[in-house]
Design an enzyme around this catalytic site. Sequence first.
Site, PDB file in Angstrom:
ATOM      1  N   GLY A  68     -31.954   4.902   5.416  1.00 15.38           N
ATOM      2  CA  GLY A  68     -33.074   5.595   6.118  1.00 15.38           C
ATOM      3  C   GLY A  68     -34.425   5.301   6.358  1.00 15.38           C
ATOM      4  O   GLY A  68     -34.912   3.871   6.764  1.00 15.38           O
ATOM      5  N   ASN A  99     -33.340   1.929   0.097  1.00 14.44           N
ATOM      6  CA  ASN A  99     -31.939   1.272   0.517  1.00 14.44           C
ATOM      7  C   ASN A  99     -31.359   1.862   1.909  1.00 14.44           C
ATOM      8  O   ASN A  99     -30.696   1.228   2.359  1.00 14.44           O
ATOM      9  CB  ASN A  99     -30.967   1.279  -0.679  1.00 14.44           C
ATOM     10  N   TYR A 131     -35.176  23.463  -0.662  1.00 17.48           N
ATOM     11  CA  TYR A 131     -35.652  22.307  -0.088  1.00 17.48           C
ATOM     12  C   TYR A 131     -37.087  22.287   0.430  1.00 17.48           C
ATOM     13  O   TYR A 131     -38.019  21.463   0.065  1.00 17.48           O
ATOM     14  CB  TYR A 131     -34.629  21.691   0.726  1.00 17.48           C
ATOM     15  N   SER A 140     -42.086  17.127   4.633  1.00 17.91           N
ATOM     16  CA  SER A 140     -41.283  17.542   5.646  1.00 17.91           C
ATOM     17  C   SER A 140     -41.756  18.831   6.534  1.00 17.91           C
ATOM     18  O   SER A 140     -42.468  19.682   5.954  1.00 17.91           O
ATOM     19  CB  SER A 140     -39.899  18.029   4.947  1.00 17.91           C
ATOM     20  N   GLY A 168     -36.324   5.246  -2.805  1.00 17.88           N
ATOM     21  CA  GLY A 168     -35.361   5.618  -1.627  1.00 17.88           C
ATOM     22  C   GLY A 168     -35.331   4.354  -0.677  1.00 17.88           C
ATOM     23  O   GLY A 168     -35.113   4.778   0.486  1.00 17.88           O
TER      24      GLY A 168
END
Length: 317
Positions: free
Chosen positions: A26, A24, A174, A149, A22
Site C-alpha cells: 500500500g 511492505n 478507527y 485519515s 507498514g
Amino acid sequence: MNRPDLTLTVPDLSGKHIVVTGANSGLGFGLAKRLSAAGADVVMAVRSATKGEAAAAQIRQSNPAAKVDVKIVDLASLASVETFADGLLGDGRPVDILIANAGVMTPPTRQETGDGFELQFGANHLGHFALTGRLLPLLRGGRVVTVSSIAATQRNIRFDDVNAEREYKAMYSYGVAKLAQLMFAFELDRRSRAGGWGITSNGAHPGLSKTNLLSGASYGLDKPTLSSRLTQLTWKLLPFMWLDVDEGIKPTLYAAVSPDAAGATYYGPRGLYETAGGGVTFAKLPPLTLDVDECGRLWQQSEALSKVAFPAVEPAC
C-alpha cells in the site's frame, strides 16, 4: 474554500535515514519505493519478514541501487516496538524522518493487542506513540510524519473508554485512533518547540486510496470482509473517487521531504472533500488537534498506557 496547490518536489535524499512503518504494501510500499529512488536509506519497518523481503526485492528489481533494509516490528506489541527501537538505538545512526504509516482498519469485531488494548487504538496510536518516544534520541533534528485519515472526524475522545470495552463500533474506533494519532502529531510538535528537541512533527492523509488496508489480513482474516469487497467494487464503478497509490502518497511525501512543510500542519489531497483529485493542499483540521488541554490529556494517558515517557516540558501554549 479554495485550497492552494502545494508543489511537491522530492529532493535528492542521498544519505538520509528514513523509517517507514507498514512499508511492505500500500502507501508504505509506495513511500519506501519513492524515497529510495531519491537516494534515501530506507528502513522498511514491517510485521512480516516474508512480506517485507518480497517488497524489498520488488523495489530493488525496479531500482538496483535502492538502499532498503527490512526490520521487524509489530506495532500491536509494545515489546516488539521496544526491541525494534533498541536495534536502531544500538546502531546509533540518527533518523532523519520517521513516517508513522502502518495501520489497522475496522476489524468487524473488537480485537485486542497482546497488551490488552483495542487493536486499532493500540496499534495505530499507542504503537507509534511508543515507537516515537523510544526513538527520540535519534530523532532530534529530524521530522516525524503521522499518517492520519479523513475518518478522524470525532468531536471528542472518550478518555474513560479509549479501548472500546463498553461499546465497540468498528469505524468509530478507527476514527478515534486516527484522531489520536493526529493529536499526538500536533502535541509532539508543541512539546518539541517547548523542550528544544529540534523535531518537526506534522500529519498527512491519503484521501481515498486504493490499498489493501481493508483486506482483513492485518487482523487475522483469511479473506476480505464484505465492506472490503464493496469498497473494491467502487474502485471500478466510481474511479473518480479513488487515488492510485502513487497519487495517494503525495501529501505524506510533501510532509516528509518538502522544505516548505511545517510542523503542526496537516496535508491532504486537493480533490473534492479531500478524497481524490491528486496534488497536495492543506487538509481540514479536526478541532481537537488545536485543543492544547485535550492533546495534553491524551499525551498523559498515552504515556501511562504505553509506559513510555517523553522528557518533561513546560505546558505548551
